[in-house]
Write a protein that holds these residues in place. Sequence first.
Motif, short mmCIF file in Angstrom:
data_model
loop_
_atom_site.label_atom_id
_atom_site.label_comp_id
_atom_site.label_asym_id
_atom_site.label_seq_id
_atom_site.Cartn_x
_atom_site.Cartn_y
_atom_site.Cartn_z
N UNK C 91 28.30 46.01 29.48
CA UNK C 91 27.85 45.15 30.57
C UNK C 91 29.00 44.80 31.52
N UNK C 92 30.17 44.51 30.93
CA UNK C 92 31.34 44.14 31.73
C UNK C 92 31.74 45.27 32.68
N UNK C 93 31.94 44.92 33.92
CA UNK C 93 32.40 45.90 34.89
C UNK C 93 31.29 46.80 35.37
N UNK C 94 30.16 46.78 34.65
CA UNK C 94 29.05 47.66 34.97
C UNK C 94 27.90 46.85 35.58
N UNK C 95 27.35 45.92 34.79
CA UNK C 95 26.26 45.10 35.30
C UNK C 95 26.76 43.75 35.81
N UNK C 96 27.81 43.24 35.17
CA UNK C 96 28.42 42.01 35.66
C UNK C 96 29.88 42.32 35.94
N UNK C 97 30.35 42.07 37.13
CA UNK C 97 31.79 42.23 37.37
C UNK C 97 32.35 40.97 37.96
N UNK C 98 33.68 40.94 37.97
CA UNK C 98 34.32 39.71 38.38
C UNK C 98 35.47 40.01 39.33
N UNK C 99 35.60 39.16 40.33
CA UNK C 99 36.74 39.23 41.24
C UNK C 99 37.62 38.03 40.92
N UNK C 100 38.90 38.29 40.63
CA UNK C 100 39.75 37.17 40.23
C UNK C 100 40.45 36.55 41.43
N UNK C 101 40.97 35.38 41.13
CA UNK C 101 41.51 34.53 42.18
C UNK C 101 42.72 35.15 42.90
#
Lengths: 308, 301, 326
Positions: C91-101
């Motif tokens: 799921x990580x990086x595929x369905x949910x990803x994150x942009x860091x500060x």
Amino acid sequence: MHRYIFRRLLLMLPVMIGVTFIVFTMMYFTPGDPARIMLGESAPEDAVQRLREDMGLNDPFLMQFGRYVTNVARGDFGRSYTQRRPVATMIIDRFPTTLKLATWGVIVSIVIGIPTGIISATKQYSLFDNVSMVLALVGVSMPNFWQGLMMIIIFALNLRWFPASGFTTWKHIVLPAITLGTSSAAQITRMTRSSMLEVIRQDYIRTARAKGQVESVVINQHALKNALIPVVTVIGLSFGGLLGGAVLTESIFSIPGVGSLMIQAIRQRDYPVVQGGVLFIALSFSLVNLLVDILYAFIDPRIKAQYK
Amino acid sequence: MSNVKLQKEEVQPSVPKAPKKKKSQWLEVWRRLVKNKAAMVGLAIMLILIFSAIFADFIAPYGYDEQVLTNRFKSPSSEHLFGTDNFGRDIFSRIVYGSRISLRVGIISVAIAALCGGSLGAVAGYYGGKLDNVIMRMMDILLAIPGIILAISIVAALGPELRNVMIAVGIGGIPGFARIVRASVLSIREQEFIEAAKAVGANDFRIISKHIIPNSMAPIIVQATMGVAGAILSTAGLSFIGLGIQPPIPEWGAMLSTGRDYIRDYWHMTTFPGVAIMITIFALNLLGDGLRDALDPRLKS
Amino acid sequence: MSENKHLLEIKNLSIHYITNDGTVKAVEDMNLEIGTGETLGLVGETGAGKTTTALGIMQLVPNPPGKIIGGEIFFEGENLIGKTPVEIRKIRGNKISMIFQDPMTSLNPVMTVGEQIAEVIKLHQSVNAKEAIERSMAMLEKVGIPGERHKDYPHQFSGGMRQRVVIAIALACNPQLLIADEPTTALDVTIQAQVLDLMKNLKKEFKTSMIMITHDLGVVAEVCDKVAIMYAGNVIEYTDVKRLYTSPKHPYTIGLFGSIPDINDDEDRLKPIKGLMPDPTDLPSGCPFHPRCPKAMSICSERKPLNTEIEPGHFVKCLLFEDGVK
């Protein structure tokens, strides 16, 4: 990059001249007359004086030093007082043995040090971490000549797994390589651990995890490459320790390398051999340090950008 | 932790009144050090060693050169804790007396290194420019020769005796101190309280000795602790190859060297002096690590 | 069913950091929902628990010291808590990803940006190395960086450009949900607007839902549909943007608006919220905001407020609005 290497090699020149100066000065002021040593105690005084004149030993200090430097630059390290052979060939004959020993020592230390450091860092405060940190501290604290003797007692004399002396088959290499590599293995372990601990807290490690990357790849690729710079520095510095340690290790295991040649030469006051040996080791150490600096560029593109 | 931070912030702006704050700063370092169990173990071992070096005459059951030729090569027993050597001398007593030599060489050679290296580094860092360049290139030259090799060639030239071993090992330690002091001088030099000291007309010597040296004390202490360990190792190594302290003075490395000749039959002669060296170095390393953490809490995770 | 309507649904989530100096209740009893294509703003001061919430959704809360104490996080109807590492990695990086500060630190300095984008593509899509690089170049183009620069390293880019690279990594696998943790805070003001615009456009293009973590109410007004205001680990007000701006209810929210200068008003001075954020290991009893609250009552120090729906879709955690109090 090429220009950088060239410049660094050029900078090594004054350093090596400085080393030559130190070594030459020390040997120059050492009590004892080289001509007398060469001819023996019973030789007549006028023969000794003639030899002194022939060898240029009556010339002023700077003149002798200048002559030595120019000779060294041509690859002529003088002749051994006792064996009458050129020092350069004596050293070159034995250098491969020392290099082989030191290289195996480095291999042992890297193979033990880096994985242990990585596991310790990823499992901070675990049993493995605590045990390996204590062992690493023991490894740093153990005098390697004593460790060598202990290993001879245990593995050569009692268990008879490996021979106690000589340097011909792979079995001969095992004990000296471990003896030599232990303390740098310990240093590399400690440095890898602290460097990895620093790196795995970085944001880009979190980024790698956020991509869904497997933990082993996060640690062994993303983190390790970033943690490697201080580790490589330690490896380079410990290579100097290894070359020095090789002197003692060779003496313990009766290995015919540059180290045992130098110790023998010191006992016989064979100064040209001592001088040549020190210069040779200093030169190899400087070259290894240059190699380490070049290696930085391959690890870290930011450093590469600075090498212009 | 929050305590520590507060203190740091307080110290920064009010440096002219430093002496008072200094004291509490060192007290804080000590408090952190006491909390570190490993460092305390190291400190305890070192105190025992120093104690046994001072009171060797009372602790050692035999004299270090007391030879009983009928009593040679005895294995460890209740009479001779670590056995006897090739002259029938008690190895335990010789190790106790040996701590005098090791500690003396360790401390004096580090003092030589710290004094010479420290002043060279301070001068190089403070004045910068050409002087800095000349001094640091000289250090590069020394660093190009691996420590033990440098010590071997110096002792070979000066002759194998205690004083020369101290000098040789001390010279090997100079570049390390020079680099450390220079680095901290460079970082301190630009700070405002140095400017302030200059503005009120303090001369260079005063600024270096009163402001810069005390402020670069932390890394010097750590380097010195580790340096003593290194010096003891080098001394033992020199003695081991016959270039250090000469018999009959009991030195751990020299004892190892003798033991080596009898290694096939009498393991105790090589084992115990080596253990003594190892424990000493181990304790100094523990203490050094602890001091580094205590002096620079930021480095600790 | 609500599972179909909401892409992400957080129920009673609590995350604590357990340290020697005490326990930090970073997230307490949190309830949030995000529908497909929606953008939720998560607003609060530093230390309010915004980033921990994001890491909780990603299952990346550093453990130790962090621990998810309780609650559920439903994503596409499945609870993320309790999923195996293998499942969560898909799921990580595929369905949910994150942009860091901080784009200066969130890229690996020893890998080319191309490699870093290609890495996430290779992980989640069955492509060979060559295709992965081609796609990473395409992603670079999408975020406004020439594709040829994929061979460059992060240090060769400016902060704004690096954040574009981070965005490219986050969107490379076309995620359903994008969590942006203060994506513009570390950037220059002029660059902030560009990056924000880029994110808005890409979000529209990829039809991604988004959680926008920020302390900037201006950003919220610009990009968000719904807003959750956080204080000391609690969501104290949660509603849609329009209602939040027209009728904020919680005294803290009102205080936040009071501390923003308004060019239309001719006020002499700002009205900042008095006091400071409480020590996270030693929160005040009852409502954590009561010591700073201008409308605090005696009960506020005694009892924790409950989550109250004062009108459909407008939740407030304040004793002023709870039934039966006063």
